[in-house]
Design an enzyme around this catalytic site. Sequence first.
Site, PDB file in Angstrom:
ATOM      1  N   HIS A  43       0.843  -1.195   0.000  1.00 21.52           N
ATOM      2  CA  HIS A  43       0.000   0.000   0.000  1.00 21.52           C
ATOM      3  C   HIS A  43       0.872   1.237   0.000  1.00 21.52           C
ATOM      4  CE1 HIS A  43       0.832  -1.213   4.136  1.00 21.52           C
ATOM      5  NE2 HIS A  43       0.845   0.069   4.443  1.00 21.52           N
ATOM      6  N   HIS A  91       1.040   5.240   1.125  1.00 23.67           N
ATOM      7  CA  HIS A  91       0.481   6.282   1.994  1.00 23.67           C
ATOM      8  C   HIS A  91       0.490   7.606   1.229  1.00 23.67           C
ATOM      9  CE1 HIS A  91       0.981   4.089   5.962  1.00 23.67           C
ATOM     10  NE2 HIS A  91       1.813   3.387   5.214  1.00 23.67           N
TER      11      HIS A  91
HETATM   12  P1  5GP Z   1       2.391   0.355   7.174  1.00 22.57           P
HETATM   13  O1  5GP Z   1       3.081   0.624   8.472  1.00 22.57           O
HETATM   14  O2  5GP Z   1       2.148  -1.118   6.954  1.00 22.57           O
HETATM   15  O3  5GP Z   1       3.047   1.027   6.002  1.00 22.57           O
HETATM   16  O4  5GP Z   1       0.986   1.066   7.302  1.00 22.57           O
HETATM   17  C1  5GP Z   1      -0.171   0.420   7.703  1.00 22.57           C
HETATM   18  C2  5GP Z   1      -1.220   1.487   7.940  1.00 22.57           C
HETATM   19  O5  5GP Z   1      -2.488   0.881   7.972  1.00 22.57           O
HETATM   20  C3  5GP Z   1      -1.038   2.217   9.273  1.00 22.57           C
HETATM   21  O6  5GP Z   1      -0.817   3.606   9.009  1.00 22.57           O
HETATM   22  C4  5GP Z   1      -2.341   1.956  10.014  1.00 22.57           C
HETATM   23  O7  5GP Z   1      -2.807   3.068  10.718  1.00 22.57           O
HETATM   24  C5  5GP Z   1      -3.292   1.534   8.920  1.00 22.57           C
HETATM   25  N1  5GP Z   1      -4.300   0.567   9.324  1.00 22.57           N
HETATM   26  C6  5GP Z   1      -4.082  -0.593  10.013  1.00 22.57           C
HETATM   27  N2  5GP Z   1      -5.241  -1.258  10.185  1.00 22.57           N
HETATM   28  C7  5GP Z   1      -6.205  -0.517   9.573  1.00 22.57           C
HETATM   29  C8  5GP Z   1      -7.623  -0.699   9.412  1.00 22.57           C
HETATM   30  O8  5GP Z   1      -8.229  -1.679   9.856  1.00 22.57           O
HETATM   31  N3  5GP Z   1      -8.280   0.268   8.728  1.00 22.57           N
HETATM   32  C9  5GP Z   1      -7.651   1.373   8.211  1.00 22.57           C
HETATM   33  N4  5GP Z   1      -8.396   2.259   7.559  1.00 22.57           N
HETATM   34  N5  5GP Z   1      -6.322   1.570   8.348  1.00 22.57           N
HETATM   35  C10 5GP Z   1      -5.609   0.633   9.019  1.00 22.57           C
END
Ligand code: 5GP
Length: 138
Positions: A100, A102
């Site tokens: 994903h 951001h």
């Molecule tokens: P990563 O650290 O993997 O790049 O980012 C994962 C992101 O997913 C985090 O910023 C976190 O807040 C978001 N996130 C985790 N679980 C959920 C969820 O159930 N729903 C939404 N909308 N965001 C989520």
Amino acid sequence: MNNDCIFCKIVAREIPCAKVFESETCLGFLDIAPVNKGHALVLPKAHHPTLWDMPTELAEDMFAAMKSVSLAVREATGADGLNVMQNNLEPAGQLVPHLHFHLIPRFGGDGLQLWDQGSYASGDEMDELASKIRNALR
Ligand code: 5GP
Ligand code: ZN
């Protein structure tokens, strides 16, 4: 679909999300814990854990989705700027192992610090590393 993956469950509508974008191959929704309000995530619907796993054929759809969502986030939030971030594996801060991107709206003086930058040793260190990376291209 990976049954252990929270983002696959969001794609499958088993878990709700604040959806902002959907195409045949990609989904966009708001991050539940935003760095700034309007922080959105854009992802392929198919489960690819990291950027290294993503088929290159998806790139056009992913970038089109990121461009559309980032323009809409800017307009809706009145952002002055925007960061695109993408983490691969735990040491890089990846919490959800479903690729994903951001999209983080930025506002003048919001105080968000990204990262400290370093330097190369004098001599050939930088050129040697660039050469090693070129030789590793596939
Ligand atoms: P990563 O650290 O993997 O790049 O980012 C994962 C992101 O997913 C985090 O910023 C976190 O807040 C978001 N996130 C985790 N679980 C959920 C969820 O159930 N729903 C939404 N909308 N965001 C989520
Ligand atoms: Zn997944």
